[in-house]
Design a protein around this motif. Structure first.
Motif, short mmCIF file in Angstrom:
data_model
loop_
_atom_site.label_atom_id
_atom_site.label_comp_id
_atom_site.label_asym_id
_atom_site.label_seq_id
_atom_site.Cartn_x
_atom_site.Cartn_y
_atom_site.Cartn_z
N GLU A 5 37.44 51.58 27.24
CA GLU A 5 36.16 51.06 27.73
C GLU A 5 35.87 49.67 27.16
OE1 GLU A 5 36.30 54.24 26.35
OE2 GLU A 5 36.33 55.30 28.27
N GLN A 6 36.15 49.49 25.87
CA GLN A 6 35.97 48.18 25.25
C GLN A 6 36.95 47.18 25.83
OE1 GLN A 6 36.46 49.40 21.16
NE2 GLN A 6 34.29 49.12 20.75
N ALA A 7 38.17 47.62 26.10
CA ALA A 7 39.17 46.74 26.69
C ALA A 7 38.73 46.32 28.09
CB ALA A 7 40.53 47.43 26.74
N ARG A 8 38.19 47.25 28.86
CA ARG A 8 37.73 46.93 30.22
C ARG A 8 36.59 45.91 30.16
NH1 ARG A 8 39.45 46.44 35.14
NH2 ARG A 8 40.39 48.48 35.14
N ALA A 9 35.66 46.09 29.23
CA ALA A 9 34.55 45.14 29.10
C ALA A 9 35.07 43.75 28.74
CB ALA A 9 33.56 45.63 28.05
N ALA A 10 36.05 43.68 27.85
CA ALA A 10 36.63 42.39 27.48
C ALA A 10 37.34 41.76 28.67
CB ALA A 10 37.60 42.56 26.31
N PHE A 11 38.12 42.56 29.38
CA PHE A 11 38.85 42.06 30.56
C PHE A 11 37.88 41.52 31.60
CE2 PHE A 11 40.76 42.59 34.75
CZ PHE A 11 41.99 41.96 34.58
N ASP A 12 36.78 42.25 31.80
CA ASP A 12 35.81 41.84 32.82
C ASP A 12 35.16 40.50 32.50
OD1 ASP A 12 36.40 44.09 34.29
OD2 ASP A 12 34.60 45.20 33.67
N ARG A 13 35.09 40.13 31.23
CA ARG A 13 34.56 38.81 30.88
C ARG A 13 35.46 37.69 31.40
NH1 ARG A 13 32.56 38.08 24.88
NH2 ARG A 13 31.63 36.27 25.88
N PHE A 14 36.76 37.98 31.52
CA PHE A 14 37.71 36.99 32.00
C PHE A 14 37.84 37.00 33.52
CE2 PHE A 14 38.97 37.57 27.61
CZ PHE A 14 39.20 36.28 27.19
N ASP A 15 37.65 38.16 34.12
CA ASP A 15 37.84 38.33 35.57
C ASP A 15 36.58 37.90 36.31
OD1 ASP A 15 38.71 39.06 38.08
OD2 ASP A 15 38.51 41.21 37.73
N ALA A 16 36.39 36.60 36.44
CA ALA A 16 35.15 36.03 36.97
C ALA A 16 34.83 36.50 38.39
CB ALA A 16 35.21 34.51 36.93
N ASP A 17 35.83 36.62 39.24
CA ASP A 17 35.55 36.99 40.63
C ASP A 17 35.63 38.50 40.88
OD1 ASP A 17 38.29 37.41 40.65
OD2 ASP A 17 38.72 35.84 42.12
N GLY A 18 35.95 39.26 39.84
CA GLY A 18 35.96 40.71 39.95
C GLY A 18 37.05 41.30 40.80
N ASP A 19 38.13 40.54 41.01
CA ASP A 19 39.21 41.04 41.88
C ASP A 19 40.26 41.86 41.12
OD1 ASP A 19 40.64 39.07 40.51
OD2 ASP A 19 41.41 38.11 42.31
N GLY A 20 40.07 42.08 39.83
CA GLY A 20 41.02 42.87 39.06
C GLY A 20 42.19 42.07 38.53
N GLN A 21 42.15 40.76 38.68
CA GLN A 21 43.22 39.87 38.22
C GLN A 21 42.60 38.68 37.49
OE1 GLN A 21 46.65 40.31 38.90
NE2 GLN A 21 46.10 42.27 39.79
N VAL A 22 43.20 38.28 36.37
CA VAL A 22 42.74 37.10 35.66
C VAL A 22 43.74 35.98 35.90
CG1 VAL A 22 42.21 36.09 33.40
CG2 VAL A 22 41.57 38.46 33.89
N THR A 23 43.26 34.90 36.47
CA THR A 23 44.09 33.72 36.71
C THR A 23 44.00 32.80 35.50
OG1 THR A 23 42.31 32.42 37.68
CG2 THR A 23 43.58 33.83 39.19
N PRO A 24 44.93 31.86 35.38
CA PRO A 24 44.81 30.89 34.29
C PRO A 24 43.48 30.14 34.31
CG PRO A 24 47.02 30.82 35.18
CD PRO A 24 46.21 31.72 36.08
N ASP A 25 42.98 29.78 35.49
CA ASP A 25 41.69 29.09 35.57
C ASP A 25 40.55 29.96 35.06
OD1 ASP A 25 42.72 26.70 36.53
OD2 ASP A 25 42.32 27.20 38.64
N GLU A 26 40.56 31.24 35.43
CA GLU A 26 39.53 32.15 34.94
C GLU A 26 39.61 32.29 33.42
OE1 GLU A 26 38.60 35.38 38.42
OE2 GLU A 26 40.54 35.54 37.43
#
Length: 70
Positions: A5-26
């Motif tokens: 759950e903590q990992a998901r919250a951290a990941f979501d901070r990076f995933d700006a558009d909410g598509d489940g993927q973090v790009t280098p720009d994000e």
């Protein structure tokens, strides 16, 4: 990270558009928002590429979680 759950919250901070993927720009943008404006495009690409198991140029949550386990 202590749990998924903590990992998901951290990941979501990076995933700006909410598509489940973090790009280098994000990644770069999120790092700047968290107080590190010195992350460059090439640095962000290197971080994402180091976690990108399927080599699609993005980091999924599964790839993020795997990186935390290792």
């Amino acid at each position: 990270m202590a749990n998924i759950e903590q990992a998901r919250a951290a990941f979501d901070r990076f995933d700006a558009d909410g598509d489940g993927q973090v790009t280098p720009d994000e990644f770069k943008h999120a790092m700047a928002e968290m107080g590190d404006p010195y992350v460059t495009g090439p640095m962000a690409e290197a971080v994402i590429n180091s976690k990108d198991a399927d080599h699609d140029g993005k980091m999924s949550f599964d790839e993020f979680w795997q990186a935390l386990q290792g």
